[in-house]
Scaffold this active site. Structure first.
Site, PDB file in Angstrom:
ATOM      1  NE  ARG A 104     -23.871  21.511 -21.129  1.00  0.00           N
ATOM      2  CZ  ARG A 104     -25.104  21.983 -21.164  1.00  0.00           C
ATOM      3  NH1 ARG A 104     -26.053  21.399 -20.475  1.00  0.00           N
ATOM      4  NH2 ARG A 104     -25.414  23.037 -21.895  1.00  0.00           N
ATOM      5  CB  ALA A 110      -7.397  27.268 -15.715  1.00  0.00           C
ATOM      6  CD  GLU A 114      -8.184  24.537 -12.865  1.00  0.00           C
ATOM      7  OE1 GLU A 114      -8.817  25.526 -12.426  1.00  0.00           O
ATOM      8  OE2 GLU A 114      -6.947  24.484 -12.895  1.00  0.00           O
TER       9      GLU A 114
END
Length: 117
Positions: free
Chosen positions: A21, A29, A68
């Site tokens: 979250r 991104a 990421e």
């Protein structure tokens, strides 16, 4: 013992969910990559002929999200230590960004090989 294990698993899930979250709220991104995953994952399941192909197509997308998240974690730690410009901070952030780029290249290569080779 089972009760402890269930609580521990549930707590771990909640911590992980909070991390997802937070990444969604703060990282553009990550949001873009999640949206790409949502679109491409069903396509990968449809286009893959075998279980292995489907796993490669979908798994390569999942790796992008994982990298990421790790890059975001590195950036947050570097920013926590200091917001000053420092060559080591820049190096760490650049290396994390490079890891994301490589995960995108790997995913693109996997998709190209599975679909066109």
């Amino acid at each position: 013992m089972r009760s402890f294990l269930k609580r521990r698993i549930f707590s771990t899930f909640l911590f992980s969910w909070a991390g997802l979250r937070q990444a969604w709220r703060t990282e553009e991104a990550f949001r873009v990559e999640v949206m790409a995953f949502v679109v491409l994952m069903p396509l990968g399941l449809y286009l893959g002929h075998s279980g292995a192909e489907k796993a490669l197509l979908v798994g390569s997308l999942g790796i992008i999200l994982i990298v990421e998240l790790l890059n975001t974690g590195l950036e947050k730690v570097v920013d926590r230590i200091s917001l000053e410009q420092h060559s080591l901070s820049k190096t760490v952030k650049d290396i994390g960004s490079a890891a994301v780029l490589l995960s995108l290249v790997v995913a693109g290569t996997v998709w190209a090989l599975v679909l066109f080779a």
